[in-house]
Design a protein around this motif. Sequence first.
Motif, PDB file in Angstrom:
ATOM      1  N   ALA A  27      -3.152   5.591  -3.028  1.00 13.84           N
ATOM      2  CA  ALA A  27      -2.114   5.202  -3.990  1.00 13.84           C
ATOM      3  C   ALA A  27      -0.755   5.755  -3.556  1.00 13.84           C
ATOM      4  CB  ALA A  27      -2.481   5.686  -5.386  1.00 13.84           C
ATOM      5  N   ILE A  70       0.546   2.331 -10.344  1.00 13.15           N
ATOM      6  CA  ILE A  70      -0.270   1.670  -9.324  1.00 13.15           C
ATOM      7  C   ILE A  70      -1.668   1.437  -9.896  1.00 13.15           C
ATOM      8  CG2 ILE A  70      -1.276   1.856  -7.000  1.00 13.15           C
ATOM      9  CD1 ILE A  70       1.656   1.909  -6.627  1.00 13.15           C
ATOM     10  N   LEU A  77       1.292  -2.731  -7.512  1.00 12.16           N
ATOM     11  CA  LEU A  77       2.298  -2.111  -8.356  1.00 12.16           C
ATOM     12  C   LEU A  77       2.315  -2.862  -9.682  1.00 12.16           C
ATOM     13  CD1 LEU A  77       4.657  -0.071  -8.638  1.00 12.16           C
ATOM     14  CD2 LEU A  77       6.142  -1.882  -7.775  1.00 12.16           C
TER      15      LEU A  77
END
Length: 92
Positions: A27, A70, A77
Amino acid sequence: ELMDYEEEVELTDKRFSENASISLEKAKLLLREKTKGKIIEFETSLQNGRPVYEFDVFEKDQGIEVEYEIDGVTGLLLETEIELFEIGKGKL
């Protein structure tokens, strides 16, 4: 009207860890594709039962803090929003 149900949880919460396909490190790498700002802090949450990483990032060029979300399953996104803070009280 409540649009999203969000619950802040620990990274080790089984509801998060067993459903997240994207690791915290992944992430962060995905976030780096979106910003060069400095990560101030991160949280993990369940949004409508779905694992989400939330990063507070200081955008030095703009002098603001931005929250990036995220998706913990897809790595997409989900949301970006400016974090505004009220510090102290002004004189009257």
